[in-house]
Design an enzyme around this catalytic site. Structure first.
Site, PDB file in Angstrom:
ATOM      1  N   GLU A   5      -2.264  -0.095  -9.830  1.00  0.00           N
ATOM      2  CA  GLU A   5      -3.615   0.274 -10.478  1.00  0.00           C
ATOM      3  C   GLU A   5      -4.062  -0.629 -11.613  1.00  0.00           C
ATOM      4  O   GLU A   5      -4.757  -0.379 -12.540  1.00  0.00           O
ATOM      5  CB  GLU A   5      -3.168   1.506 -11.213  1.00  0.00           C
ATOM      6  CG  GLU A   5      -2.771   2.601 -10.074  1.00  0.00           C
ATOM      7  CD  GLU A   5      -3.926   3.298  -9.303  1.00  0.00           C
ATOM      8  OE1 GLU A   5      -5.089   3.554  -9.951  1.00  0.00           O
ATOM      9  OE2 GLU A   5      -3.527   3.811  -8.342  1.00  0.00           O
ATOM     10  N   GLY A   6      -3.904  -1.934 -11.395  1.00  0.00           N
ATOM     11  CA  GLY A   6      -4.354  -3.059 -12.288  1.00  0.00           C
ATOM     12  C   GLY A   6      -3.410  -3.092 -13.561  1.00  0.00           C
ATOM     13  O   GLY A   6      -2.788  -2.385 -14.210  1.00  0.00           O
TER      14      GLY A   6
ATOM     15  N   ARG B  15      27.333  11.419 -28.737  1.00  0.00           N
ATOM     16  CA  ARG B  15      28.325  10.004 -28.625  1.00  0.00           C
ATOM     17  C   ARG B  15      28.564   9.766 -29.904  1.00  0.00           C
ATOM     18  O   ARG B  15      27.814   9.638 -30.820  1.00  0.00           O
ATOM     19  CB  ARG B  15      27.389   8.905 -28.041  1.00  0.00           C
ATOM     20  CG  ARG B  15      28.083   7.637 -28.007  1.00  0.00           C
ATOM     21  CD  ARG B  15      29.083   7.406 -26.921  1.00  0.00           C
ATOM     22  NE  ARG B  15      29.782   6.293 -26.995  1.00  0.00           N
ATOM     23  CZ  ARG B  15      30.683   5.886 -26.334  1.00  0.00           C
ATOM     24  NH1 ARG B  15      31.429   6.959 -25.268  1.00  0.00           N
ATOM     25  NH2 ARG B  15      31.396   4.879 -26.085  1.00  0.00           N
TER      26      ARG B  15
ATOM     27  N   ILE C 233       0.829  -1.245   0.049  1.00  0.00           N
ATOM     28  CA  ILE C 233      -0.021   0.065   0.100  1.00  0.00           C
ATOM     29  C   ILE C 233       0.983   1.216   0.055  1.00  0.00           C
ATOM     30  O   ILE C 233       1.681   1.394   0.748  1.00  0.00           O
ATOM     31  CB  ILE C 233      -1.119  -0.137   1.193  1.00  0.00           C
ATOM     32  CG1 ILE C 233      -1.881  -1.552   1.385  1.00  0.00           C
ATOM     33  CG2 ILE C 233      -1.719   1.284   1.166  1.00  0.00           C
ATOM     34  CD1 ILE C 233      -2.472  -1.662  -0.037  1.00  0.00           C
TER      35      ILE C 233
ATOM     36  N   GLN D 182      20.402   5.184 -38.489  1.00  0.00           N
ATOM     37  CA  GLN D 182      18.895   5.193 -38.905  1.00  0.00           C
ATOM     38  C   GLN D 182      18.377   4.450 -37.340  1.00  0.00           C
ATOM     39  O   GLN D 182      17.153   4.681 -37.165  1.00  0.00           O
ATOM     40  CB  GLN D 182      18.482   4.702 -40.170  1.00  0.00           C
ATOM     41  CG  GLN D 182      16.929   4.938 -40.360  1.00  0.00           C
ATOM     42  CD  GLN D 182      16.619   4.293 -41.596  1.00  0.00           C
ATOM     43  OE1 GLN D 182      16.943   3.178 -42.010  1.00  0.00           O
ATOM     44  NE2 GLN D 182      16.105   5.122 -42.597  1.00  0.00           N
TER      45      GLN D 182
ATOM     46  N   SER E 102     -14.202   4.532 -17.877  1.00  0.00           N
ATOM     47  CA  SER E 102     -13.387   3.371 -17.386  1.00  0.00           C
ATOM     48  C   SER E 102     -12.805   2.585 -18.716  1.00  0.00           C
ATOM     49  O   SER E 102     -11.547   2.668 -18.556  1.00  0.00           O
ATOM     50  CB  SER E 102     -14.629   2.492 -16.958  1.00  0.00           C
ATOM     51  OG  SER E 102     -14.105   1.207 -16.632  1.00  0.00           O
TER      52      SER E 102
END
Ligand SMILES: Cc1cc2nc3c(=O)[nH]c(=O)nc-3n(C[C@H](O)[C@H](O)[C@H](O)COP(=O)(O)OP(=O)(O)OC[C@H]3O[C@@H](n4cnc5c(N)ncnc54)[C@H](O)[C@@H]3O)c2cc1C
Length: 267
Positions: free
Chosen positions: A250-251, A155, A44, A166, A200
């Site tokens: 959160e799922g 770099r 939690i 690419q 949802s």
């Protein structure tokens, strides 16, 4: 709360019930002027430092969704025992704790909504919080893009900047494309919440896409940095560790796809 002086937490997950939240087994009983909680929660956020908690408990585990109620409680209540958990892979600045409830007596007014409405309240909460979690994915991906762009220009390999390859450019281009898509999906979900529409499904679209793409791009960021990407001295290994959690809490990403598939077959 907005000033940060009072912290709260959301206690749904248990050692034996995460994705299948209806299987939770922290119990409550009605005892005159009080409810009495017994059981435990795990993972939690904020639990060891918060002043109050939202807690979900059941009056009878066999009732699954219909037995669950939602309570708000002061974390100083006797019988409420949070304990910090250590050893997380990422997001270490965030507190994570388990909580044990041992005959924890809370007043009758601590019930949120009606008895038996807890599962619905838990799911409605996710509709609103999942888009906020995608904001973490957006932050991780934006940072990955910024860091990688600068590093790629700086770099050199084979006598030229790695930004000229690419293979590197395409990884950066994919980050930029997905960032835009993540933002739009998140705004769409937030808009559905504001207009009280069907948030949802949009929250799940945003969460599944944002979490999975952020993880992929954080991994690519480590790749672009090469050996340095693997070292803590450079910023991108942290992005990879932080991104992983968004696919879990959160799922999980699998649970978001279950929500989406259920919606598709209901139409
Ligand atoms: C750092 C951290 C902070 C957290 N904060 C909170 C918090 O504040 N409050 C809270 O309540 N919880 C919190 N959680 C818990 C988190 O929400 C759960 O860990 C998560 O929901 C998954 O549950 P689980 O760990 O029990 O995994 P399980 O449910 O055991 O899942 C294990 C695996 O099986 C998959 N799986 C499960 N069911 C299905 C299915 N039907 N189909 C396909 N795949 C499936 C899952 O996707 C996962 O990959 C936190 C967790 C962490 C790690």
């Amino acid at each position: 709360m907005a000033s940060g002086r009072v912290l709260g937490g959301y206690g749904l997950t248990e050692p034996g019930a995460g994705s299948d939240a209806a299987a939770l087994s922290t119990t409550y009983i009605d005892d005159g002027d009080h409810w009495v909680l017994n059981g435990s929660k795990v993972f939690i956020s904020n639990a060891s430092i918060s002043n109050w908690m939202i807690v979900f408990a059941t009056k009878d585990k066999a009732l699954r969704h219909d037995g669950i109620s939602c309570f708000v409680l002061d974390t100083d209540t006797p019988g409420c025992k949070p304990k910090k958990m250590h050893g997380k892979l990422g997001q270490r600045a965030s507190d994570t704790a388990e909580i044990v409830f041992e005959d924890c007596r809370i007043p009758k007014k601590a019930l949120v909504g009606a008895e038996g409405e807890g599962f619905k309240i838990a799911m409605r909460t996710f509709d609103r919080t999942r888009p906020q979690i995608v904001a973490v994915s957006i932050g991780v991906t934006q940072r990955a893009l910024d860091e990688c762009r600068a590093y790629a220009l700086d770099r050199n390999a084979f006598g030229q900047s790695i930004a000229s390859f690419q293979a590197i450019q395409f990884m950066l281009a994919d980050m930029a494309i997905d960032l835009e898509a993540m933002r739009l999906l998140t705004y769409r979900a937030a808009w559905e919440i504001d207009r009280k529409g069907g948030a949802s499904i949009y929250s799940s679209y945003a969460k599944a896409f944002g979490a999975d793409r952020a993880m992929k791009h954080a991994e690519n960021a480590v790749q672009i940095f090469g050996g340095y990407g693997y070292m803590k001295e450079y910023p991108v290994e942290k992005l990879m560790r932080d991104a992983k959690l968004v696919q879990i809490y959160e799922g999980t990403s699998q649970i978001q796809r279950m929500v989406i598939a259920r919606h598709l077959f209901k139409q």
